[in-house]
Design an enzyme around this catalytic site. Sequence first.
Site, PDB file in Angstrom:
ATOM      1  N   LYS A  56     -19.581 -12.572   3.534  1.00  0.00           N
ATOM      2  CA  LYS A  56     -19.621 -11.304   4.247  1.00  0.00           C
ATOM      3  C   LYS A  56     -19.826 -10.188   3.228  1.00  0.00           C
ATOM      4  O   LYS A  56     -18.911  -9.814   2.509  1.00  0.00           O
ATOM      5  CB  LYS A  56     -18.321 -11.093   5.031  1.00  0.00           C
ATOM      6  CG  LYS A  56     -18.566 -10.376   6.321  1.00  0.00           C
ATOM      7  CD  LYS A  56     -17.451 -10.603   7.308  1.00  0.00           C
ATOM      8  CE  LYS A  56     -17.832  -9.964   8.635  1.00  0.00           C
ATOM      9  NZ  LYS A  56     -16.763  -9.973   9.596  1.00  0.00           N
ATOM     10  N   GLU A  78     -13.485 -34.508  14.990  1.00  0.00           N
ATOM     11  CA  GLU A  78     -12.838 -34.186  16.266  1.00  0.00           C
ATOM     12  C   GLU A  78     -13.729 -34.493  17.468  1.00  0.00           C
ATOM     13  O   GLU A  78     -13.313 -34.367  18.606  1.00  0.00           O
ATOM     14  CB  GLU A  78     -12.469 -32.691  16.298  1.00  0.00           C
ATOM     15  CG  GLU A  78     -11.265 -32.316  15.442  1.00  0.00           C
ATOM     16  CD  GLU A  78     -11.634 -31.965  14.005  1.00  0.00           C
ATOM     17  OE1 GLU A  78     -12.713 -32.374  13.543  1.00  0.00           O
ATOM     18  OE2 GLU A  78     -10.832 -31.272  13.345  1.00  0.00           O
ATOM     19  N   THR A 119      -9.082 -36.203   9.600  1.00  0.00           N
ATOM     20  CA  THR A 119     -10.099 -35.263   9.116  1.00  0.00           C
ATOM     21  C   THR A 119     -10.058 -35.283   7.585  1.00  0.00           C
ATOM     22  O   THR A 119      -9.051 -35.698   6.999  1.00  0.00           O
ATOM     23  CB  THR A 119      -9.820 -33.839   9.614  1.00  0.00           C
ATOM     24  OG1 THR A 119      -8.516 -33.456   9.164  1.00  0.00           O
ATOM     25  CG2 THR A 119      -9.855 -33.770  11.136  1.00  0.00           C
ATOM     26  N   TRP A 121     -23.278 -10.701   7.505  1.00  0.00           N
ATOM     27  CA  TRP A 121     -23.155 -12.112   7.170  1.00  0.00           C
ATOM     28  C   TRP A 121     -24.366 -12.609   6.386  1.00  0.00           C
ATOM     29  O   TRP A 121     -25.510 -12.289   6.713  1.00  0.00           O
ATOM     30  CB  TRP A 121     -23.074 -12.951   8.450  1.00  0.00           C
ATOM     31  CG  TRP A 121     -21.720 -12.957   9.069  1.00  0.00           C
ATOM     32  CD1 TRP A 121     -20.559 -12.513   8.521  1.00  0.00           C
ATOM     33  CD2 TRP A 121     -21.386 -13.440  10.379  1.00  0.00           C
ATOM     34  NE1 TRP A 121     -19.518 -12.698   9.396  1.00  0.00           N
ATOM     35  CE2 TRP A 121     -19.993 -13.255  10.545  1.00  0.00           C
ATOM     36  CE3 TRP A 121     -22.113 -14.019  11.417  1.00  0.00           C
ATOM     37  CZ2 TRP A 121     -19.326 -13.627  11.707  1.00  0.00           C
ATOM     38  CZ3 TRP A 121     -21.447 -14.389  12.572  1.00  0.00           C
ATOM     39  CH2 TRP A 121     -20.068 -14.194  12.719  1.00  0.00           C
TER      40      TRP A 121
HETATM   41  P1  AMP Z   1     -16.295 -33.872   9.424  1.00  0.00           P
HETATM   42  O1  AMP Z   1     -15.257 -33.776  10.465  1.00  0.00           O
HETATM   43  O2  AMP Z   1     -15.769 -34.245   8.076  1.00  0.00           O
HETATM   44  O3  AMP Z   1     -17.421 -34.730   9.861  1.00  0.00           O
HETATM   45  O4  AMP Z   1     -16.891 -32.399   9.218  1.00  0.00           O
HETATM   46  C1  AMP Z   1     -17.435 -31.683  10.290  1.00  0.00           C
HETATM   47  C2  AMP Z   1     -18.119 -30.460   9.769  1.00  0.00           C
HETATM   48  O5  AMP Z   1     -19.221 -30.813   8.935  1.00  0.00           O
HETATM   49  C3  AMP Z   1     -18.758 -29.608  10.857  1.00  0.00           C
HETATM   50  O6  AMP Z   1     -17.826 -28.757  11.493  1.00  0.00           O
HETATM   51  C4  AMP Z   1     -19.800 -28.840  10.091  1.00  0.00           C
HETATM   52  O7  AMP Z   1     -19.263 -27.717   9.431  1.00  0.00           O
HETATM   53  C5  AMP Z   1     -20.251 -29.835   9.046  1.00  0.00           C
HETATM   54  N1  AMP Z   1     -21.490 -30.473   9.519  1.00  0.00           N
HETATM   55  C6  AMP Z   1     -21.639 -31.656  10.112  1.00  0.00           C
HETATM   56  N2  AMP Z   1     -22.940 -31.913  10.368  1.00  0.00           N
HETATM   57  C7  AMP Z   1     -23.630 -30.824   9.940  1.00  0.00           C
HETATM   58  C8  AMP Z   1     -25.008 -30.449   9.940  1.00  0.00           C
HETATM   59  N3  AMP Z   1     -25.956 -31.245  10.403  1.00  0.00           N
HETATM   60  N4  AMP Z   1     -25.328 -29.239   9.435  1.00  0.00           N
HETATM   61  C9  AMP Z   1     -24.383 -28.423   8.938  1.00  0.00           C
HETATM   62  N5  AMP Z   1     -23.086 -28.714   8.900  1.00  0.00           N
HETATM   63  C10 AMP Z   1     -22.701 -29.899   9.402  1.00  0.00           C
END
Ligand code: AMP
Length: 532
Positions: free
Chosen positions: A434, A326, A181, A439
């Site tokens: 918040k 994940e 990650t 929110w």
């Molecule tokens: P990663 O594991 O680095 O791909 O990050 C995942 C996180 O990116 C998700 O839990 C979201 O918070 C954010 N994310 C991914 N795609 C989107 C999207 N289309 N809109 C908003 N947030 C997103």
Amino acid sequence: MMDFELSVTSLIDHAERFHGKTKITSVPVVGGAETTTWAEVARNARRIARWLDHQGLATGARVGTLAWNTRRHLELYFAVPGAGCVCHTLNPRLHDDQLVFILNEAEDEILFFDIDQTDRLAAVQARLTSVRTFVALSRQNPEIASKIDGVVFYDDLIAATVDDFAWTKLDERAPAFLCYTSGTTGRPKGVVYTHRSTVLHTLACNQPDGMGLSAADCLLMVVPMFHVNAWGSPFMAACVGAELALPGPRLDGESLIDLINRTATTHALGVPTIWLGLLEALNRTGQKIDSLTRSIVGGAALPPSLIAEFRDRYDVHLIHGWGMTEMSPIGTINRPLAFHRNKSPEDRSCLAEAQGRPPFGMDMRLVGEDGEILPNDGQSKGVLQVRGPWVVDHYFKTAESALTTDGWFDTGDISSIDPDGYMRIHDRAKDIIKSGGEWISTVELENIAIAHPSITNAAAIAAAHKKWGERPVLVAVRSADVTEQEIREFYESKVAGWQVPDRVVFVDALPIGTTGKVLKSQLRAEFSDILT
Ligand code: AMP
């Protein structure tokens, strides 16, 4: 029925046998362009797998890649799992300390690297505890050989062996890939994808209502191969025999326009930051990208103004998708339902802003603050939880489950789901503001700001406030003269008065993380005291 294990190598076998002549264009790290085919990629993958097989690695040993999107990296995607090893993709934009930490924790034994990484690898080589062989993704190069002890060269390995290797036979639940990650919320954690999860993700997420990639497409793979396996797109491309355009390390707008036009790209994948850059370059240079019809955009919220501008000016359909490391990563893609044909263009635009619907195989639910399951009514907001055969079960090298006691993975995203199954992200749980117990969605505030003609990018963050606990502050990059007051006025009638940011701070650029997302933690560190 015949009993076949699901395996990553079956995808490249298919591409080789039925789409062998299909073209792949790749921009090497040193610039220029080279073309190859699926047949050639398969042949080289088998040669590298044969070499790996002779290195005395145990089944499941980790083999790292520190590389951009190029054809050699694509070959490794099949060579490493095909030799029974785990392909661990590392992000070249990581800080040295993070890189060393991840390589050592994963115990990578062999590391393939792009040659622009030579100096930084030479600098950290002594701190790497497990890597015993470094392979430069290039032909012989004495300068690199003088800098990295014991380095060997990829093209020599290809030349010195033959391509008759029979892929290592594995259980379909054997590990195939390891990806960490991005670690924006803490220590990076490893996620292991199996052969089975990878193939199921490929099949389920490339339906017409998913990635929708076909043999008639040329896919521009902008999303990096070190970020969740480029969203699984190399596997989908092999599965259907699509052409590929691999941009190497140059992801600026002008380089992408050039590659799109040279390869007649029809389909693309990338994070919003990339498309903001592409749009800026298109508008500035007056160039066209006529072959491009659609692009899946995800990784961060896709600003509605970007969808509108690509559609209206360039006839490119931006399709919103959502996922996580994940989750291999695809969780949702935004495609319409049949009855949406009867909706007004405004309603259709509004629907297209959501993150979309899950494909078959992905299940999702919303959970409230007290652990209660919330309804899919489009209004209730809660933490989004998911489950499915390509969702993490436990992180690499941890014994404890990553799931809730009833078997769901908590995404940490605050969402709503409407009665038709369209999921909309309102925020990361850690980012949401918040204010006085209510929110405020930072995504919504950012989408409005980015729609302002003088704002090129913006991030909303929570700033500490004596009375309300937190209040929104907007950090924005402007392209023309505009005042803080004008931006605050721009919010009037678009959100409730109490949601308008208290302050607008202009900066030259937003801090962007290693996967192209805005680093809000850095902005919070800098600006969270601005109201106190
Ligand atoms: P990663 O594991 O680095 O791909 O990050 C995942 C996180 O990116 C998700 O839990 C979201 O918070 C954010 N994310 C991914 N795609 C989107 C999207 N289309 N809109 C908003 N947030 C997103």
